[in-house]
Motif scaffolding. Structure first.
Motif, short mmCIF file in Angstrom:
data_model
loop_
_atom_site.label_atom_id
_atom_site.label_comp_id
_atom_site.label_asym_id
_atom_site.label_seq_id
_atom_site.Cartn_x
_atom_site.Cartn_y
_atom_site.Cartn_z
N ASN A 65 0.91 -1.20 0.02
CA ASN A 65 -0.12 0.16 0.09
C ASN A 65 0.83 1.31 -0.02
N ARG A 66 2.08 1.18 -0.01
CA ARG A 66 3.01 2.54 0.08
C ARG A 66 2.90 3.46 -1.16
N ASN A 67 2.90 2.89 -2.34
CA ASN A 67 2.58 3.54 -3.46
C ASN A 67 1.95 2.54 -4.70
N PRO A 68 1.16 3.34 -5.47
CA PRO A 68 0.75 2.82 -6.37
C PRO A 68 1.87 2.10 -7.69
N VAL A 69 1.57 1.28 -8.42
CA VAL A 69 2.41 0.75 -9.41
C VAL A 69 2.04 1.69 -10.67
N THR A 70 2.91 2.36 -11.38
CA THR A 70 2.76 3.16 -12.41
C THR A 70 3.64 2.96 -13.47
N ASN A 71 3.66 1.46 -13.83
CA ASN A 71 4.40 1.36 -15.13
C ASN A 71 3.82 1.88 -16.44
N ILE A 72 4.44 2.14 -17.63
CA ILE A 72 3.75 2.73 -18.52
C ILE A 72 3.91 1.88 -19.60
N ASP A 73 4.09 0.45 -19.47
CA ASP A 73 4.00 -0.49 -20.62
C ASP A 73 2.46 -0.46 -21.11
N ALA A 74 2.40 -0.63 -22.44
CA ALA A 74 1.11 -0.44 -22.87
C ALA A 74 0.46 -2.07 -23.05
N GLU A 75 1.54 -3.12 -23.31
CA GLU A 75 0.84 -4.49 -23.40
C GLU A 75 1.83 -5.16 -22.74
N GLY A 165 -9.07 0.41 -0.58
CA GLY A 165 -8.39 1.61 -1.09
C GLY A 165 -7.30 1.81 -0.60
N PHE A 166 -6.36 2.43 -1.50
CA PHE A 166 -4.85 2.70 -1.53
C PHE A 166 -4.15 1.57 -1.31
N THR A 167 -4.42 0.44 -1.94
CA THR A 167 -3.56 -0.84 -2.02
C THR A 167 -3.52 -1.25 -3.42
N ASN A 168 -2.49 -2.26 -3.71
CA ASN A 168 -2.22 -2.86 -4.94
C ASN A 168 -2.94 -4.49 -4.89
N ARG A 169 -3.53 -4.67 -5.91
CA ARG A 169 -3.83 -6.09 -6.25
C ARG A 169 -3.14 -6.65 -7.33
N PRO A 170 -1.79 -7.56 -7.17
CA PRO A 170 -1.45 -7.91 -8.21
C PRO A 170 -2.41 -9.23 -8.95
N ILE A 171 -2.42 -9.38 -10.29
CA ILE A 171 -3.04 -10.46 -10.92
C ILE A 171 -1.95 -11.22 -11.58
N TRP A 172 -1.84 -12.40 -11.44
CA TRP A 172 -1.04 -13.46 -12.13
C TRP A 172 -1.88 -14.34 -13.17
N ILE A 173 -1.03 -14.33 -14.27
CA ILE A 173 -1.74 -14.92 -15.47
C ILE A 173 -0.60 -15.92 -16.01
N SER A 174 -1.00 -17.24 -16.09
CA SER A 174 -0.09 -18.31 -16.31
C SER A 174 -0.83 -18.80 -17.67
N ILE A 175 0.02 -19.14 -18.86
CA ILE A 175 -0.50 -19.65 -20.03
C ILE A 175 0.18 -20.97 -20.28
N ALA A 176 -0.53 -21.88 -20.75
CA ALA A 176 0.00 -23.34 -20.90
C ALA A 176 0.45 -23.45 -22.34
N VAL A 177 1.59 -23.09 -22.96
CA VAL A 177 1.81 -23.12 -24.30
C VAL A 177 1.61 -24.73 -24.78
N PRO A 178 0.57 -25.07 -25.70
CA PRO A 178 0.39 -26.39 -26.08
C PRO A 178 1.55 -26.75 -26.76
N GLY A 179 1.83 -28.18 -26.47
CA GLY A 179 3.29 -28.82 -27.04
C GLY A 179 3.14 -28.82 -28.44
N ASN A 180 2.04 -28.80 -29.15
CA ASN A 180 1.80 -28.78 -30.51
C ASN A 180 1.59 -27.54 -31.25
N ALA A 181 1.77 -26.29 -30.35
CA ALA A 181 1.49 -24.93 -31.00
C ALA A 181 2.40 -24.50 -32.23
N THR A 182 1.80 -23.72 -32.98
CA THR A 182 2.53 -23.46 -34.36
C THR A 182 3.46 -22.34 -33.86
N PRO A 183 4.61 -22.41 -33.99
CA PRO A 183 5.74 -21.50 -33.59
C PRO A 183 5.08 -20.00 -34.28
#
Length: 596
Positions: A65-75, A165-183
């Motif tokens: 809660n000390r400060n917000p995360v303000t990264n500017i990455d668009a994606e 209020g005045f805290t951060n909530r991280p959200i973790w996303i995991s993607i299982a890349v299929p073994g047969n995925a097309t590069p």
């Protein structure tokens, strides 16, 4: 695993009581923590919006809660191999209370029309716990430590979360890349609903033409000790009942999916057996009859082993208790009507009279079950004077007994130790490593309470757990061992407060009800890196002592990529670790060799 962001992933076991609880009533109920951390209003006011969605940086711990995360990455930009888990992290920073946070990930599609189904994407909500700055402290006696709030829980099963209020909530996303995925390059959207208001960010996943093998075909030897009786105590349930096994299942499935090879068992209750408890709770019930005979009931042992094998953990069984730290040997005294014990060193007559029939009965039972060849007798941190006598005694009972040992490296006995896990700062000579590998022996290393870093405490830098996989590769080890996967403190809510008499998190890598941890997920990250290194070097990583430490002729003949890999790996050395050197940057640079 490529990870963007710092935090954890988890799968959750939800019991009937937990289903009735909302995330707000279950997590982060700290009370007044203003003396530990408080919002810096000046920094929060620099965030123009009431709510902001940001992409998190892997190398920076997300404050509560000390400060917000303000990264500017668009994606979100991530990359990975086919068959790999790829992770990324977003953070919601809010000035106001949000009671419903819902996240979903769209299908990921490439320009060629290939797609990765959204079902391959898992969303988890990261939660904070109370901890202290106790890394490297084995016992907290007369030591004043600063309390801290650390992100170390994730819920992958709940559909919603919250943000105070005045805290951060991280959200973790995991993607299982299929073994047969097309590069190729895949694009999609992460959509976030915040009390009905929406936010979104693009996600770009680059899939390489490299492929990790299926879990069953991976080489890393993971040995995280399990404590089923301690779990029963935490859940306040009777050991070895259906309820007990159901409560443990979710956590142990995660352990299996990390690549665990070993079932931890005990001649008594758990690995350490610090106190007398019910004979019915014993994994193997040892009874001294009124006539002075010994009997052994393997019912609970069989239940536990069969349960673990049913989950898919079945390469090795390690049974502890033949020389415990407290040298206590427990049994039910039928004449006295109670559990008692005696204490004696391994050279004592009472010791030998107790263990000779016990080992004989145990061996016979294991052979009847078809488990003898995969079972080892576990010995933990003993000096040479004890080990010599103990090994001689064990081998006198049957030369085919296999032994697992954790502790110092003793070259005089290494050829008698089937599974040898050495202290992190000790190196086994390259020629010995090659000999052990040729025999089919297992050689790993472990960290415990004394290593400041890299380690797997709650307050450890999350990248440390990943670094351990690279260290195993550097030393041509088969894998890694840790003394406790699930040894939670009885009578304390580990989902809120991880502080105890030892370093926070030293005694567990998973949370009750199957919630994972930063450390566990990052450990898995390093395991996948280890597999990549092995593949890039000809799937012969565990025999790497011969490859890397060989003659000038063999070094000259090595491909340029192997030479570069050797150079990079040599930096993953406990003796070279420094607080002033970023282990995250070290891994990032080394991964470039694997992905290119």
């Amino acid at each position: 695993m490529k990870v963007q962001g710092l935090i954890l992933s988890a799968v959750v076991l939800i019991t009937s009581c937990c289903k009735a609880q909302s995330p707000e009533s279950k997590f982060e109920t700290f009370g007044d923590i203003s003396n530990i951390t408080a919002p810096d209003q000046r920094k929060w006011q620099q965030q123009r919006e009431d709510v902001k969605l940001s992409v998190a940086d892997f190398n920076n711990r997300i404050n509560y809660n000390r400060n917000p995360v303000t990264n500017i990455d668009a994606e979100v930009d991530v990359e990975g191999w086919r068959g790999e888990w790829v992770n990324c992290l977003l953070v919601v920073s809010s000035k106001t209370d949000i009671h419903s946070v819902k996240v979903n990930v769209s299908d990921l599609t490439s320009a060629s029309g290939a797609s990765i189904d959204q079902k391959s994407c898992k969303v988890g909500y990261v939660y904070y716990v109370l901890s202290d700055n106790s890394r490297g402290i084995c016992q907290k006696k007369n030591v004043k430590l600063d309390d801290i709030i650390v992100p170390d829980i994730i819920d992958f099963t709940a559909g919603t979360s919250f943000v105070k209020g005045f805290t951060n909530r991280p959200i973790w996303i995991s993607i299982a890349v299929p073994g047969n995925a097309t590069p190729g390059t895949y694009k999609g959207k992460v959509n976030v609903s915040l009390d009905g208001k929406t936010a979104a960010t693009d996600i770009v996943l680059k899939v390489s033409n490299n492929t990790l093998p299926p879990l069953a075909n991976r080489n890393y030897f993971l040995d995280l000790w399990q404590y089923p009786v301690a779990e029963a105590d935490y859940y306040k349930t009777k050991p070895w009942t259906d309820q007990h096994f159901n409560l443990m299942k979710r956590s142990l499935i995660q352990l299996r999916d990390a690549g665990q090879k070993v079932i931890t068992t005990s001649f008594f209750w758990d690995v350490f057996n610090p106190a007398v408890r019910s004979a019915d709770d014993m994994m193997i019930k040892v009874t001294k009859t009124k006539s002075g005979q010994w009997t052994y009931d393997f019912t609970n042992f069989d239940k536990w082993v069969q349960f673990m094998m049913g989950l898919g953990i079945k390469q090795q069984i390690t049974c502890f208790g033949i020389a415990p730290l407290n040298y206590r040997y427990y049994y039910y005294d039928e004449g006295a009507g109670k559990v008692t014990y005696f204490s004696q060193g391994v050279n004592g007559n009472d010791y030998k009279q107790f263990w000779t029939p016990y080992l004989k009965a145990f061996e016979q039972h294991l052979k009847e079950k078809g488990w003898f060849n995969i079972t080892t007798l576990g010995i933990d941190e003993k000096e040479m004077s004890v080990l010599t006598a103990l090994i001689d005694f064990i081998k006198s009972q049957d030369k085919d007994w296999k032994i697992s040992l954790t502790g110092k490296y003793f070259p005089e006995i290494q050829d008698k130790i089937y599974n040898y896990s050495v202290i992190s700062n000790q190196q086994i000579p390259a020629d010995v490593m090659a000999q052990r590998k040729a025999k089919g022996y297992i050689t790993t290393f472990y960290t415990s309470c004394w290593e400041l870093f890299p380690n797997t405490f709650v307050m450890s830098d999350p990248i440390d757990a990943t670094w351990l996989g690279w260290n195993a590769a550097n030393r041509s080890m088969d894998g890694y061992l840790r003394w406790a996967f699930d040894y939670w403190s009885k009578g304390k809510n580990a989902l809120i407060d991880t502080r105890s008499g030892i370093s926070s998190g030293d005694n567990f890598l998973i949370y009750p009800s199957g919630y994972s941890s930063v450390r566990f997920e990052m450990l898995k990250d390093g395991i996948e890196d280890y597999e990549k290194i092995g593949q890039k070097s000809g799937n012969n990583l565990a025999a790497g002592a011969a490859r890397f430490a060989g003659t000038a002729r063999s070094a000259a003949a090595a491909p340029a990529g192997i030479k570069q890999l050797k150079t990079r790996l040599s930096d993953f050395d406990f003796k070279k670790v420094s607080a002033n050197r970023s282990r995250g940057l070290q891994i990032q640079e080394a991964r470039g060799l694997l992905d290119n």
